[in-house]
Design a protein around this motif. Structure first.
Motif, PDB file in Angstrom:
ATOM      1  N   ARG A   1      41.933  35.826  31.242  1.00 18.93           N
ATOM      2  CA  ARG A   1      41.389  35.304  32.497  1.00 18.93           C
ATOM      3  C   ARG A   1      41.512  36.384  33.548  1.00 18.93           C
ATOM      4  N   THR A   2      40.555  36.393  34.435  1.00 20.62           N
ATOM      5  CA  THR A   2      40.506  37.453  35.431  1.00 20.62           C
ATOM      6  C   THR A   2      41.625  37.295  36.454  1.00 20.62           C
ATOM      7  N   VAL A   3      42.379  38.323  36.658  1.00 17.14           N
ATOM      8  CA  VAL A   3      43.394  38.383  37.708  1.00 17.14           C
ATOM      9  C   VAL A   3      42.849  39.167  38.894  1.00 17.14           C
TER      10      VAL A   3
ATOM     11  N   VAL B   1      31.861  39.625  42.214  1.00 17.30           N
ATOM     12  CA  VAL B   1      30.730  38.787  41.836  1.00 17.30           C
ATOM     13  C   VAL B   1      30.486  38.849  40.333  1.00 17.30           C
ATOM     14  N   GLN B   2      30.678  40.014  39.700  1.00 17.64           N
ATOM     15  CA  GLN B   2      30.343  40.194  38.295  1.00 17.64           C
ATOM     16  C   GLN B   2      31.516  39.947  37.362  1.00 17.64           C
ATOM     17  N   ALA B   3      32.634  39.443  37.882  1.00 20.99           N
ATOM     18  CA  ALA B   3      33.842  39.333  37.073  1.00 20.99           C
ATOM     19  C   ALA B   3      33.640  38.442  35.864  1.00 20.99           C
ATOM     20  N   ASP B   4      33.116  37.233  36.048  1.00 20.42           N
ATOM     21  CA  ASP B   4      32.982  36.297  34.937  1.00 20.42           C
ATOM     22  C   ASP B   4      32.040  36.823  33.869  1.00 20.42           C
ATOM     23  N   ARG B   5      30.913  37.389  34.278  1.00 26.59           N
ATOM     24  CA  ARG B   5      29.947  37.893  33.303  1.00 26.59           C
ATOM     25  C   ARG B   5      30.514  39.079  32.515  1.00 26.59           C
TER      26      ARG B   5
END
Length: 566
Positions: A207-209, A215-219
């Motif tokens: 998961r992103t910390v 904006v592009q973190a999930d992708r």
């Protein structure tokens, strides 16, 4: 196959193909290899720099995690924190002072908070944020209560560290937490990354910390997760234009450094396109140069080939005119000399053949006369018998035998036949010189069948008589044979006045000897013409007597006994 046949068709085609291959292949190989080396070198340098930067980022992350853990442990075990959490009316001033004092090491990038047992936020180092209650049955407070010690986890937009505060009896008094938001991470990693680099911090469940591109973190994380599970190269959602380098951080976190490639796919395609264009240009230039050089080199070769074809057809007046100082020019000059010498030799051969034909005609005419001589000698023989003069009969018989041997068609005879001719000659000379000399012939039986040219010993014996013992009352001549290294040596010695030094010198140099030594000259010339320069006559002379040696190859056999025309 057609190309192979075309190359073999002419010298010019072979030169053209060779020059083209020799010049073009190394050039194209250098172009391709150099491009690959440059790209590989750039990627290696980028990877080395990325690893160095990632090591510094990981070190700072680990230091920050360690500092947050130490700070939370100091707060959770402090008597001030415990006493404040037990009171119904806490002393906020005293706790704030202690809180700010404890957070001095992490205050630049992290916010510290103190919660009571029900999750109400009592104190925070970030005065700009409203104190919001926290759920104790989920999230960081729940993880701290159930796991014990300091726990680290992602909040979805940052990092949270939490720890429980317990009394001396073990009862739960509250919680202390440390939060690092995006601004804190930017502060923490400031000055380590290049402006074009991006950093991605993930927890143990990916998961992103923290991600510099919010904006592009999930992708990006989704693309990286699917590539990791598939065992593929990590490229994110931007294809081969970016490279990811990973490092493990504290508490199970992962740091990924994202860098744009030095040579992106578009740049590489452009480079390959330029390389292909240069290759085509080089191909054209090499083809033109190879064609010109092959034409330049093949012109004299073709001229030489045409001249040799004319010479094969019998035209020996052909000449090559190449104004060139190199090997081809020298080859043309050699060809001109060769054809000129061959033409002259041919003219000399024609002249010699003409002379030989005339000589053969004269010999045929001369062979008509011996019949008259034989008849005359036969008449002399019978006159000697009739008039009781046996010497005349014997001389006529021996002379007829010598004449018959001289004009017979046999050129090679056995040594025993040659010795018989010598005896017949000696019979005539003994009558002439009234027995003033003796000639001893001592030739072993094993040499009797050796093959020798006819009439080669008679001139040697004649030379020993005329120039050796003619003026003596008791002359002595000896003829014998020896073997030396596979050669036959026929020696004639006498006890006469010897041979003059100038005659010995001319005989050693195989030159003509004036003064009545024509027989020695002819024998030496005949032997060397038959068997080569290693054979012939040698002579020795002292104060009294001389010795002449005739060296011949040792040849035995019946096949030459009758002789053959040469």
């Amino acid at each position: 196959m057609k190309l192979k046949n075309w190359i073999r068709r002419s010298f010019r085609n072979r030169v053209f193909a060779t020059i083209l291959v020799v010049t073009l292949v190394p050039l194209l190989l250098c172009d391709v290899v150099m491009m690959q080396v440059i790209v590989a070198r750039a990627e290696h340098t980028q990877a080395r720099q990325a690893r160095a930067a990632l090591d510094m980022l990981s070190q700072r992350f680990d230091e920050a995690a360690g500092q947050c853990g130490d700070t939370l442990e100091a707060l959770a075990t402090s008597t001030i924190t415990r006493s404040v959490l037990r009171r119904t009316e806490p002393d906020s001033r005293l706790l704030y002072q202690f809180l700010y004092r404890s957070a001095a090491a992490v205050r630049s990038y992290a916010n510290l908070e103190i919660y009571d047992a029900q999750g109400a936020c009592l104190y925070s180092t970030d005065a700009s944020l409203a104190a919001a209650p926290a759920d104790t049955d989920w999230g960081g407070l729940y993880a701290a209560r159930t796991n014990g010690g300091t726990v680290f986890l992602s909040t979805g937009h940052g990092l949270m560290a939490a720890r429980t505060v317990t009394g001396y009896g073990g009862e739960l008094l509250g919680y202390v937490t440390a939060r690092i938001e995006s601004s804190g991470f930017a502060q923490l990693f400031d000055g380590v990354m290049a402006p074009a680099d991006d950093l991605l911090v993930l927890d143990g469940t990916w998961r992103t910390v923290y991600y510099t591109r919010t904006v592009q973190a999930d992708r990006t994380v989704a693309a990286l997760r699917s590539q990791l599970l598939a065992g593929q190269k990590l490229t994110g959602d931007e294809g081969d234009d970016c490279a990811f380098y990973t490092a493990d951080g504290a508490a199970g976190f992962t740091l990924l450094l994202q860098q744009p490639r030095v040579y992106t796919g578009q740049v590489l395609r452009s480079l390959y396109l330029v390389g292909a264009a240069l290759g085509i240009l080089c191909l054209g230039l090499c083809a033109v140069a190879a064609w010109w050089l092959s034409r330049y080199l093949s012109q004299p070769v073709n001229a030489l080939d045409d001249a040799m074809r004319q010479a094969e057809r019998g035209d020996y007046n052909v000449q090559l005119y190449l104004d060139s100082p190199d090997e081809l020019g020298r080859l043309a000059a050699s060809f001109n000399r060769m054809t000129e010498e061959y033409r002259q030799n041919l003219e000399r051969s024609v002249q010699r053949q003409r002379e030989l034909t005339e000589t053969q005609l004269r010999m045929l005419q001369a062979q008509l006369n011996p019949h008259f001589l034989y008849n005359t000698l036969d008449c002399m023989k019978w006159l000697g018998v009739t008039n009781h003069v046996p010497q005349i009969a014997d001389m006529s018989t021996d002379l007829a035998a010598l004449l018959r041997a001289g004009i017979s068609g046999s050129e090679l005879i056995p040594l025993e036949d040659e010795l018989e001719l010598v005896r017949q000659y000696l019979n005539i000379q003994e009558i002439r010189f009234e027995d003033r000399f003796v000639c001893e012939i001592d030739v072993d039986e094993r040499y009797q069948h050796c093959i020798v040219p006819k009439m080669v010993l008679q001139p040697l014996v004649e030379n020993a008589i005329i120039h050796g013992v003619a003026d003596l009352e008791e002359g002595y001549i000896k003829l014998w044979a020896e073997e030396d290294g596979g050669d036959l040596l026929l020696r004639v010695s006498d006890n006469g006045r010897g041979i003059a030094p100038e005659v010995l010198d001319r005989l050693a140099r195989h030159e003509d000897i004036p003064g009545g030594h024509l027989g020695l000259n002819n024998v030496d010339r005949i032997i060397r013409l038959y068997y080569g320069e290693g054979y012939g006559l040698t002579a020795e002379s002292g104060d009294t007597g001389s010795r002449v040696t005739l060296r011949l190859p040792m040849m035995k056999g019946d096949s030459h006994a009758k002789g053959t025309d040469r």
